[in-house]
Design an enzyme around this catalytic site. Structure first.
Site, short mmCIF file in Angstrom:
data_model
loop_
_atom_site.label_atom_id
_atom_site.label_comp_id
_atom_site.label_asym_id
_atom_site.label_seq_id
_atom_site.Cartn_x
_atom_site.Cartn_y
_atom_site.Cartn_z
CB ILE A 232 -0.96 -0.01 1.21
CG1 ILE A 232 -1.91 -1.20 1.12
CG2 ILE A 232 -1.76 1.29 1.29
CD1 ILE A 232 -2.75 -1.46 2.35
NE ARG B 209 -5.52 -3.59 11.49
CZ ARG B 209 -5.94 -3.67 10.23
NH1 ARG B 209 -6.23 -2.57 9.56
NH2 ARG B 209 -6.12 -4.84 9.65
CG ASP C 189 -10.23 4.24 6.71
OD1 ASP C 189 -11.42 4.62 6.69
OD2 ASP C 189 -9.86 3.13 6.30
CD GLU D 168 -10.86 0.42 13.63
OE1 GLU D 168 -10.25 1.43 13.27
OE2 GLU D 168 -11.07 -0.56 12.89
CG HIS E 217 -11.14 -0.10 9.22
ND1 HIS E 217 -10.46 -0.59 10.30
CD2 HIS E 217 -10.50 -0.61 8.14
CE1 HIS E 217 -9.47 -1.36 9.89
NE2 HIS E 217 -9.47 -1.38 8.57
P1 NAD Z 1 2.76 -4.88 3.63
O1 NAD Z 1 3.09 -6.04 4.49
O2 NAD Z 1 2.86 -5.03 2.15
O3 NAD Z 1 3.67 -3.63 4.04
C1 NAD Z 1 3.91 -3.25 5.36
C2 NAD Z 1 5.26 -2.58 5.40
O4 NAD Z 1 5.45 -2.08 6.73
C3 NAD Z 1 6.43 -3.53 5.09
O5 NAD Z 1 7.24 -2.99 4.08
C4 NAD Z 1 7.16 -3.62 6.41
O6 NAD Z 1 8.56 -3.79 6.25
C5 NAD Z 1 6.83 -2.27 7.03
N1 NAD Z 1 7.09 -2.20 8.45
C6 NAD Z 1 7.16 -3.22 9.36
N2 NAD Z 1 7.50 -2.72 10.56
C7 NAD Z 1 7.64 -1.38 10.41
C8 NAD Z 1 8.02 -0.32 11.28
N3 NAD Z 1 8.32 -0.56 12.56
N4 NAD Z 1 8.06 0.93 10.78
C9 NAD Z 1 7.79 1.17 9.48
N5 NAD Z 1 7.47 0.21 8.60
C10 NAD Z 1 7.38 -1.04 9.07
O7 NAD Z 1 1.30 -4.41 4.07
P2 NAD Z 1 0.26 -3.55 3.22
O8 NAD Z 1 -0.58 -4.45 2.41
O9 NAD Z 1 0.97 -2.43 2.58
O10 NAD Z 1 -0.67 -3.00 4.40
C11 NAD Z 1 -0.20 -2.06 5.35
C12 NAD Z 1 -1.21 -1.94 6.48
O11 NAD Z 1 -2.41 -1.36 5.98
C13 NAD Z 1 -1.70 -3.29 7.06
O12 NAD Z 1 -0.81 -3.77 8.04
C14 NAD Z 1 -3.03 -2.93 7.63
O13 NAD Z 1 -2.87 -2.58 8.99
C15 NAD Z 1 -3.46 -1.71 6.84
N6 NAD Z 1 -4.67 -1.92 6.05
C16 NAD Z 1 -5.72 -1.08 6.22
C17 NAD Z 1 -6.87 -1.25 5.47
C18 NAD Z 1 -8.04 -0.32 5.60
O14 NAD Z 1 -9.15 -0.67 5.17
N7 NAD Z 1 -7.89 0.86 6.15
C19 NAD Z 1 -6.95 -2.31 4.57
C20 NAD Z 1 -5.83 -3.13 4.40
C21 NAD Z 1 -4.70 -2.94 5.14
#
Ligand code: NAD
Length: 342
Positions: free
Chosen positions: A154, A230, A254, A259, A291
């Protein structure tokens, strides 16, 4: 397979019902969230399908195990609400690691644009025949700096969107990507240099309250904080203090730390008991959505398809590509070519 779906809304059925018929699965949709009070409803089900605000604590997992549940199929990417250590050797856990990074990244962009140009306030004004633009001034994003925390799926899409606006992009991630076309900086530098900060990392014990009073104090006074990841990545009390003292420009959220109680439900006829949420909603420079980052047609279709494939793979003893356990990334046996984490 008999599947118990928890925390379901009508839109959860749209793609799941026809797909489950194709696979020959029997599904019961429960509107309740999964928690210690509802876990016993799973008696006789092989699979539990849960979502972001269900509680899969040690107590709940023990109940599911005793009820005969063999698989927890999370219909989301994040899994901070699952006690993996308790599930290990008892119930396999699968998830949908990637359904549409565009859905969430585009929602983060929507929050960024709306907050900057105060669209949420303009909408209310013009609906009330108030055509004044006093107080609605924003900034050009072109030439400004976007700081992205977490450069996974993302985060990288959001980076691309910001580049499209002509923004300079900087990022922080303890696991950087190879050959990035953006600059990695330290987390503190990111907070100091950015005009827009967007959080795209998972919630873990290390990232809980990553945005605290110290980091908020480092932000530029006009900078905007966007959180679509989150809620507990941000210390809500520290955020409220920073907003009260006009230390930051605003927040687009979001997700919210507490929540579970409110998001996805209609409380429009009730008094809001959560004082922190009420305070956040009272700021003109805070924009909260419930969300809904994941909520696009493409994402919902993909979530349903991957969830069914995960269950099918489990049923047929195939490799569980999307399984997660507390040893994944370290000592997980799946890395040695096993089909499952245990
Ligand atoms: P992803 O696993 O592809 O990417 C997460 C990234 O965070 C990775 O590159 C990882 O190395 C990095 N990371 C780990 N620890 C970290 C730290 N301490 N500091 C900074 N970066 C760190 O995940 P994604 O698919 O990109 O999703 C990211 C987040 O989005 C999910 O964990 C979820 O919480 C959230 N999400 C929200 C929604 C929504 O509806 N709002 C939907 C899907 C996911």
């Amino acid at each position: 397979m008999k599947i118990a779906f928890f925390d379901t809304k009508p839109y959860d059925k749209t793609w799941t019902v026809p797909l489950s018929a194709q696979y020959g699965y029997e599904i019961k949709f429960f509107e309740h969230k999964l928690n210690v009070d509802t876990a016993a409803l799973t008696k006789g089900y092989d699979v539990v399908c849960a979502f972001v605000n269900d509680t899969l604590s040690s107590d709940v997992i023990d109940i599911l195990y005793n009820m005969g549940v063999k698989l927890i199929a999370m219909r989301c990417a994040g899994y901070n609400n699952v006690d993996f250590k308790s599930a290990y050797n008892k119930i396999n856990v699968v998830r949908v690691p990637s359904y549409s990074p565009h859905s969430v990244a585009e929602h983060a962009a929507a929050l960024m644009l709306s907050l900057n140009r105060k669209i949420h306030r303009a909408y209310g004004r013009t609906r009330d025949n108030n055509f004044s633009i006093n107080g609605l001034m924003g900034i050009d994003l072109n030439g400004k700096t976007a700081g992205i925390v977490g450069t996974g799926k993302i985060g990288q899409v959001f980076l691309g969107i910001c580049k499209g606006f002509g923004m300079k992009t900087i990022a922080y991630d303890p696991y950087p990507v190879d050959n990035p076309d953006f600059e990695y900086v330290s987390l503190n530098n990111l907070f100091e240099l950015s005009d827009i900060i967007s959080l795209h990392c998972p919630l873990t014990p290390e990232t809980k309250h990553l945005v605290n009073a110290d980091r908020l104090a480092r932000m530029k006074p006009e900078a905007l904080l966007i959180n679509t990841s989150r809620g507990a990545l941000v210390n809500t009390h520290a955020l409220i203090e920073a907003l009260r003292a006009s230390k930051i420009g605003g927040a687009g959220l979001d997700v919210y730390e507490e929540e579970e109680e409110y998001f996805f439900e209609d409380f429009s006829n009730e008094v809001l008991i959560d004082d922190d949420l009420a305070r956040l909603l009272s700021f003109p420079n805070v924009l909260i959505t419930s969300h809904q980052g994941f909520f696009t047609r493409e994402a919902m279709q993909e979530i349903a398809a991957v969830t069914m494939k995960n269950i099918h793979a489990f049923e047929n003893g195939e490799t569980l590509e999307n399984e997660v356990c507390y040893r994944c990334g370290t000592a997980c046996v799946k890395k040695e070519g096993h089909k499952r984490c245990f």
